[in-house]
Scaffold this active site. Structure first.
Site, PDB file in Angstrom:
ATOM      1  N   SER A 113       0.729  -1.222   0.017  1.00 17.05           N
ATOM      2  CA  SER A 113      -0.034   0.068   0.011  1.00 17.05           C
ATOM      3  C   SER A 113       0.829   1.371   0.004  1.00 17.05           C
ATOM      4  O   SER A 113       2.155   1.347   0.181  1.00 17.05           O
ATOM      5  CB  SER A 113      -1.008   0.048   1.142  1.00 17.05           C
ATOM      6  OG  SER A 113      -1.508  -1.202   1.464  1.00 17.05           O
TER       7      SER A 113
HETATM    8  N1  SAH Z   1      -0.450  -5.328   4.092  1.00 20.47           N
HETATM    9  C1  SAH Z   1       0.234  -5.264   2.682  1.00 20.47           C
HETATM   10  C2  SAH Z   1      -0.523  -5.148   1.479  1.00 20.47           C
HETATM   11  C3  SAH Z   1      -1.374  -6.115   1.295  1.00 20.47           C
HETATM   12  S1  SAH Z   1      -2.080  -6.359  -0.337  1.00 20.47           S
HETATM   13  C4  SAH Z   1       1.872  -4.813   2.844  1.00 20.47           C
HETATM   14  O1  SAH Z   1       1.917  -4.091   3.913  1.00 20.47           O
HETATM   15  O2  SAH Z   1       2.241  -5.029   2.087  1.00 20.47           O
HETATM   16  C5  SAH Z   1      -3.495  -7.454   0.284  1.00 20.47           C
HETATM   17  C6  SAH Z   1      -3.057  -8.948   0.394  1.00 20.47           C
HETATM   18  O3  SAH Z   1      -4.089  -9.309   0.975  1.00 20.47           O
HETATM   19  C7  SAH Z   1      -2.290  -9.747  -0.681  1.00 20.47           C
HETATM   20  O4  SAH Z   1      -1.079  -9.874  -0.057  1.00 20.47           O
HETATM   21  C8  SAH Z   1      -3.441 -11.035  -0.764  1.00 20.47           C
HETATM   22  O5  SAH Z   1      -2.657 -12.132  -0.979  1.00 20.47           O
HETATM   23  C9  SAH Z   1      -4.009 -10.745   0.675  1.00 20.47           C
HETATM   24  N2  SAH Z   1      -5.366 -11.397   0.813  1.00 20.47           N
HETATM   25  C10 SAH Z   1      -6.393 -11.401  -0.033  1.00 20.47           C
HETATM   26  N3  SAH Z   1      -7.309 -12.052   0.371  1.00 20.47           N
HETATM   27  C11 SAH Z   1      -6.931 -12.574   1.372  1.00 20.47           C
HETATM   28  C12 SAH Z   1      -7.771 -13.666   2.419  1.00 20.47           C
HETATM   29  N4  SAH Z   1      -8.762 -14.185   1.871  1.00 20.47           N
HETATM   30  N5  SAH Z   1      -7.013 -14.238   3.169  1.00 20.47           N
HETATM   31  C13 SAH Z   1      -5.487 -13.674   3.618  1.00 20.47           C
HETATM   32  N6  SAH Z   1      -5.070 -12.847   2.849  1.00 20.47           N
HETATM   33  C14 SAH Z   1      -5.607 -12.469   1.626  1.00 20.47           C
END
Ligand code: SAH
Length: 221
Positions: free
Chosen positions: A69
């Site tokens: 993000s």
């Molecule tokens: N917080 C992260 C950015 C997250 S991007 C950072 O600091 O870099 C969103 C993430 O959510 C992705 O890696 C994706 O794989 C994960 N995601 C999406 N659906 C999910 C689910 N049902 N359970 C766990 N993770 C999930």
């Protein structure tokens, strides 16, 4: 006499000052959050081609087609979560691990979940290398939370669901706070703050955001 402009881009102190200034100008004013973001080097979480843009206020691609993000959004979400030093925090969406690393500076313990095993492995390696011993990452479907470690003081979701997932609401302590983006994956979503009250939940809409969707089930890698 030398000509040309000095290359401020390469000066780490200068770069950090600009990074913090951009955060403040976008509304990240909580001094504990700013200190955590000063300590955790975003450059360690962005690899390859985009590494040189790590200090700019923009989302960037990471492995598995996901994104880290925008720093100001990380700051505003962390600020809205109001994390206290003794809190146990759950994060859904480990991604690069950047957000979890910031939470680890502000709380007692962070549990973080991603549906991509590879992201969990890479983030865990980084946490170990950085000596961040109060973070535990696991690969599973985060929409069910982490019942074995529940309840949580704070929950931060960094992928967008249509509605707050029921199991996450259930795993919030009384008085606990959850911050999450809600809305359709390809539309503008709203960042909302949910507070667990003695007899229900309070919902506050914070700002429009755009996140990758919360996807069901464990991914193939
Ligand atoms: N917080 C992260 C950015 C997250 S991007 C950072 O600091 O870099 C969103 C993430 O959510 C992705 O890696 C994706 O794989 C994960 N995601 C999406 N659906 C999910 C689910 N049902 N359970 C766990 N993770 C999930």
């Amino acid at each position: 006499m030398t000509t040309g402009t000095p290359d401020h881009e390469d000066d780490p102190a200068e770069r950090k000052m600009r990074f913090l200034f951009a955060l403040r100008s976008r509304g990240v004013t909580d001094s504990r959050v700013l200190t955590a973001m000063e300590r955790i080097d975003r450059g360690l979480f962005v690899k390859g081609l985009f590494a040189e843009r790590a200090y700019e206020d923009m989302p960037l691609p990471i492995s598995c087609g996901q994104t880290i993000s925008q720093p100001s959004v990380v700051g505003l979400m962390t600020q809205a979560l109001g994390v206290q030093p003794r809190d146990v925090v759950l994060e859904i969406g480990t991604g690069s691990g950047y957000q979890a690393a910031i939470l680890s500076q502000l709380s007692r313990r962070v549990y973080t979940i991603d549906r991509h095993r590879r992201l969990v492995r890479e983030a865990s390696d980084l946490f170990r290398a950085m000596g961040l011993t109060n973070i535990t990452a696991v690969a599973r479907d985060g929409s069910f939370g982490w019942p074995e470690q529940a309840p949580f003081d704070r929950i931060l979701v960094t992928a967008a669901a249509e509605d707050p997932p029921g199991p996450l609401l259930a795993q919030l302590k009384p008085g606990g706070i959850m911050v999450l983006p809600v809305g359709q994956s390809d539309a503008v979503q709203s960042l909302i703050k949910v507070t667990r009250q003695p007899n229900g939940f309070d919902y506050e809409e914070l700002r429009p955001v755009r996140f990758v969707p919360l996807v069901e089930g464990l991914a193939s890698e």
